[in-house]
Scaffold this motif. Structure first.
Motif, PDB file in Angstrom:
ATOM      1  N   VAL A  78      89.370  48.350  28.456  1.00 31.45           N
ATOM      2  CA  VAL A  78      89.929  48.463  29.796  1.00 31.45           C
ATOM      3  C   VAL A  78      89.784  49.908  30.265  1.00 31.45           C
ATOM      4  O   VAL A  78      89.299  50.168  31.356  1.00 31.45           O
ATOM      5  CB  VAL A  78      91.413  48.015  29.832  1.00 31.45           C
ATOM      6  N   ILE A  79      90.190  50.849  29.428  1.00 38.16           N
ATOM      7  CA  ILE A  79      90.043  52.266  29.773  1.00 38.16           C
ATOM      8  C   ILE A  79      88.951  52.887  28.905  1.00 38.16           C
ATOM      9  O   ILE A  79      87.912  53.281  29.398  1.00 38.16           O
ATOM     10  CB  ILE A  79      91.375  53.029  29.604  1.00 38.16           C
ATOM     11  N   SER A  80      89.191  52.975  27.618  1.00 35.79           N
ATOM     12  CA  SER A  80      88.190  53.586  26.744  1.00 35.79           C
ATOM     13  C   SER A  80      87.887  52.749  25.504  1.00 35.79           C
ATOM     14  O   SER A  80      87.026  53.122  24.728  1.00 35.79           O
ATOM     15  CB  SER A  80      88.654  54.972  26.308  1.00 35.79           C
ATOM     16  N   GLY A  81      88.600  51.666  25.302  1.00 38.51           N
ATOM     17  CA  GLY A  81      88.331  50.790  24.173  1.00 38.51           C
ATOM     18  C   GLY A  81      89.143  51.065  22.928  1.00 38.51           C
ATOM     19  O   GLY A  81      88.952  50.411  21.907  1.00 38.51           O
ATOM     20  N   VAL A  82      90.052  52.029  22.987  1.00 41.36           N
ATOM     21  CA  VAL A  82      90.862  52.359  21.809  1.00 41.36           C
ATOM     22  C   VAL A  82      91.779  51.197  21.439  1.00 41.36           C
ATOM     23  O   VAL A  82      91.810  50.760  20.291  1.00 41.36           O
ATOM     24  CB  VAL A  82      91.672  53.654  22.037  1.00 41.36           C
ATOM     25  N   CYS A  83      92.527  50.670  22.400  1.00 40.89           N
ATOM     26  CA  CYS A  83      93.451  49.565  22.117  1.00 40.89           C
ATOM     27  C   CYS A  83      92.700  48.317  21.671  1.00 40.89           C
ATOM     28  O   CYS A  83      93.145  47.600  20.774  1.00 40.89           O
ATOM     29  CB  CYS A  83      94.313  49.253  23.335  1.00 40.89           C
ATOM     30  N   ALA A  84      91.547  48.058  22.274  1.00 40.33           N
ATOM     31  CA  ALA A  84      90.745  46.902  21.882  1.00 40.33           C
ATOM     32  C   ALA A  84      90.228  47.063  20.461  1.00 40.33           C
ATOM     33  O   ALA A  84      90.198  46.105  19.685  1.00 40.33           O
ATOM     34  CB  ALA A  84      89.591  46.709  22.851  1.00 40.33           C
ATOM     35  N   GLY A  85      89.829  48.266  20.099  1.00 47.29           N
ATOM     36  CA  GLY A  85      89.368  48.523  18.738  1.00 47.29           C
ATOM     37  C   GLY A  85      90.480  48.399  17.709  1.00 47.29           C
ATOM     38  O   GLY A  85      90.290  47.846  16.633  1.00 47.29           O
ATOM     39  N   VAL A  86      91.658  48.908  18.041  1.00 38.05           N
ATOM     40  CA  VAL A  86      92.815  48.774  17.143  1.00 38.05           C
ATOM     41  C   VAL A  86      93.185  47.307  16.989  1.00 38.05           C
ATOM     42  O   VAL A  86      93.495  46.837  15.894  1.00 38.05           O
ATOM     43  CB  VAL A  86      94.009  49.614  17.650  1.00 38.05           C
ATOM     44  N   ALA A  87      93.149  46.569  18.098  1.00 42.84           N
ATOM     45  CA  ALA A  87      93.464  45.137  18.045  1.00 42.84           C
ATOM     46  C   ALA A  87      92.474  44.390  17.166  1.00 42.84           C
ATOM     47  O   ALA A  87      92.860  43.512  16.391  1.00 42.84           O
ATOM     48  CB  ALA A  87      93.475  44.549  19.451  1.00 42.84           C
ATOM     49  N   ARG A  88      91.207  44.714  17.276  1.00 42.54           N
ATOM     50  CA  ARG A  88      90.201  44.052  16.431  1.00 42.54           C
ATOM     51  C   ARG A  88      90.427  44.415  14.963  1.00 42.54           C
ATOM     52  O   ARG A  88      90.308  43.576  14.085  1.00 42.54           O
ATOM     53  CB  ARG A  88      88.798  44.441  16.861  1.00 42.54           C
ATOM     54  N   TYR A  89      90.760  45.672  14.683  1.00 41.51           N
ATOM     55  CA  TYR A  89      91.015  46.105  13.310  1.00 41.51           C
ATOM     56  C   TYR A  89      92.213  45.380  12.710  1.00 41.51           C
ATOM     57  O   TYR A  89      92.192  44.977  11.556  1.00 41.51           O
ATOM     58  CB  TYR A  89      91.243  47.621  13.284  1.00 41.51           C
TER      59      TYR A  89
ATOM     60  N   ALA B  60      92.295  59.798  19.628  1.00 43.62           N
ATOM     61  CA  ALA B  60      91.587  58.582  19.235  1.00 43.62           C
ATOM     62  C   ALA B  60      90.285  58.435  20.022  1.00 43.62           C
ATOM     63  O   ALA B  60      89.264  58.026  19.469  1.00 43.62           O
ATOM     64  CB  ALA B  60      92.472  57.366  19.434  1.00 43.62           C
ATOM     65  N   ILE B  61      90.319  58.769  21.301  1.00 45.03           N
ATOM     66  CA  ILE B  61      89.098  58.721  22.100  1.00 45.03           C
ATOM     67  C   ILE B  61      88.054  59.668  21.536  1.00 45.03           C
ATOM     68  O   ILE B  61      86.869  59.333  21.439  1.00 45.03           O
ATOM     69  CB  ILE B  61      89.396  59.074  23.578  1.00 45.03           C
ATOM     70  N   LEU B  62      88.483  60.855  21.132  1.00 48.92           N
ATOM     71  CA  LEU B  62      87.550  61.856  20.630  1.00 48.92           C
ATOM     72  C   LEU B  62      87.047  61.536  19.226  1.00 48.92           C
ATOM     73  O   LEU B  62      85.891  61.829  18.891  1.00 48.92           O
ATOM     74  CB  LEU B  62      88.197  63.240  20.646  1.00 48.92           C
ATOM     75  N   LEU B  63      87.903  60.963  18.379  1.00 48.97           N
ATOM     76  CA  LEU B  63      87.544  60.763  16.974  1.00 48.97           C
ATOM     77  C   LEU B  63      86.854  59.428  16.685  1.00 48.97           C
ATOM     78  O   LEU B  63      86.052  59.353  15.750  1.00 48.97           O
ATOM     79  CB  LEU B  63      88.794  60.884  16.095  1.00 48.97           C
ATOM     80  N   LEU B  64      87.175  58.408  17.454  1.00 46.72           N
ATOM     81  CA  LEU B  64      86.584  57.094  17.204  1.00 46.72           C
ATOM     82  C   LEU B  64      85.277  56.951  17.965  1.00 46.72           C
ATOM     83  O   LEU B  64      85.171  57.340  19.118  1.00 46.72           O
ATOM     84  CB  LEU B  64      87.549  55.967  17.605  1.00 46.72           C
TER      85      LEU B  64
ATOM     86  N   LYS C  50      85.578  46.096   7.399  1.00 41.77           N
ATOM     87  CA  LYS C  50      86.671  46.389   8.317  1.00 41.77           C
ATOM     88  C   LYS C  50      86.676  47.882   8.628  1.00 41.77           C
ATOM     89  O   LYS C  50      86.912  48.714   7.757  1.00 41.77           O
ATOM     90  CB  LYS C  50      87.996  45.966   7.678  1.00 41.77           C
ATOM     91  N   ARG C  51      86.355  48.200   9.899  1.00 44.44           N
ATOM     92  CA  ARG C  51      86.309  49.584  10.346  1.00 44.44           C
ATOM     93  C   ARG C  51      87.085  49.717  11.637  1.00 44.44           C
ATOM     94  O   ARG C  51      87.160  48.794  12.431  1.00 44.44           O
ATOM     95  CB  ARG C  51      84.873  50.010  10.625  1.00 44.44           C
ATOM     96  N   LEU C  52      87.616  50.884  11.870  1.00 45.57           N
ATOM     97  CA  LEU C  52      88.311  51.182  13.113  1.00 45.57           C
ATOM     98  C   LEU C  52      87.329  51.874  14.049  1.00 45.57           C
ATOM     99  O   LEU C  52      86.724  52.872  13.694  1.00 45.57           O
ATOM    100  CB  LEU C  52      89.520  52.079  12.848  1.00 45.57           C
ATOM    101  N   PHE C  53      87.145  51.301  15.236  1.00 46.88           N
ATOM    102  CA  PHE C  53      86.219  51.853  16.211  1.00 46.88           C
ATOM    103  C   PHE C  53      86.689  51.492  17.610  1.00 46.88           C
ATOM    104  O   PHE C  53      87.564  50.663  17.783  1.00 46.88           O
ATOM    105  CB  PHE C  53      84.792  51.328  15.989  1.00 46.88           C
ATOM    106  N   ARG C  54      86.108  52.139  18.616  1.00 46.39           N
ATOM    107  CA  ARG C  54      86.406  51.787  20.006  1.00 46.39           C
ATOM    108  C   ARG C  54      85.524  50.606  20.388  1.00 46.39           C
ATOM    109  O   ARG C  54      84.320  50.637  20.205  1.00 46.39           O
ATOM    110  CB  ARG C  54      86.130  52.967  20.941  1.00 46.39           C
ATOM    111  N   ASP C  55      86.130  49.572  20.939  1.00 44.19           N
ATOM    112  CA  ASP C  55      85.417  48.358  21.302  1.00 44.19           C
ATOM    113  C   ASP C  55      85.066  48.407  22.788  1.00 44.19           C
ATOM    114  O   ASP C  55      85.901  48.158  23.648  1.00 44.19           O
ATOM    115  CB  ASP C  55      86.286  47.138  20.991  1.00 44.19           C
ATOM    116  N   ALA C  56      83.817  48.724  23.082  1.00 45.06           N
ATOM    117  CA  ALA C  56      83.373  48.864  24.474  1.00 45.06           C
ATOM    118  C   ALA C  56      83.299  47.520  25.191  1.00 45.06           C
ATOM    119  O   ALA C  56      83.406  47.467  26.412  1.00 45.06           O
ATOM    120  CB  ALA C  56      82.021  49.555  24.518  1.00 45.06           C
ATOM    121  N   ASN C  57      83.117  46.442  24.446  1.00 48.77           N
ATOM    122  CA  ASN C  57      82.982  45.129  25.067  1.00 48.77           C
ATOM    123  C   ASN C  57      84.295  44.617  25.650  1.00 48.77           C
ATOM    124  O   ASN C  57      84.285  43.889  26.639  1.00 48.77           O
ATOM    125  CB  ASN C  57      82.446  44.111  24.058  1.00 48.77           C
ATOM    126  N   ARG C  58      85.408  44.957  25.024  1.00 46.00           N
ATOM    127  CA  ARG C  58      86.720  44.495  25.497  1.00 46.00           C
ATOM    128  C   ARG C  58      87.563  45.655  26.021  1.00 46.00           C
ATOM    129  O   ARG C  58      88.773  45.551  26.122  1.00 46.00           O
ATOM    130  CB  ARG C  58      87.460  43.786  24.359  1.00 46.00           C
TER     131      ARG C  58
END
Length: 66
Positions: free
Chosen positions: A18-29, A59-63, A8-16
Motif C-alpha cells: 500500500v505504501i512501501s510493502g513493509v506491512c505486506a512483507g511482515v504479514a507474509r512472513y 524497515a524501508i531502508l533495511l528490507l 522463510k525470509r522477511l522482505f518488502r512485498d511490492a505486489n501487495r
C-alpha cells in the motif's frame, strides 16, 4: 541425515504494497492477512508515534524487495 531448507525470509512485498510493502512483507512472513498487520501498525502509530515511525523508516531502508 535430512537437510531442512527454510525459504522463510522477511522482505518488502511490492505486489501487495500500500505504501512501501513493509506491512505486506511482515504479514507474509507471519502468514497472516496484511489487514491485521496494517491495523496493528496504525494502532501502534497512534500510541507510540516516534518509535513506530522510526521502525517503519528503518524497515524501508533495511528490507529489500523480493
Amino acid at each position: 541425515m535430512k537437510t531442512v531448507i527454510n525459504d522463510k525470509r522477511l522482505f518488502r512485498d511490492a505486489n501487495r504494497a500500500v505504501i512501501s510493502g513493509v506491512c505486506a512483507g511482515v504479514a507474509r512472513y507471519l502468514d497472516v492477512d496484511p489487514v491485521w498487520v496494517r491495523a496493528g501498525a496504525i494502532v501502534s502509530m497512534i500510541f507510540l508515534t516516534v518509535p513506530t515511525a522510526l521502525a517503519y523508516v528503518l524497515a524501508i531502508l533495511l528490507l529489500r524487495y523480493k
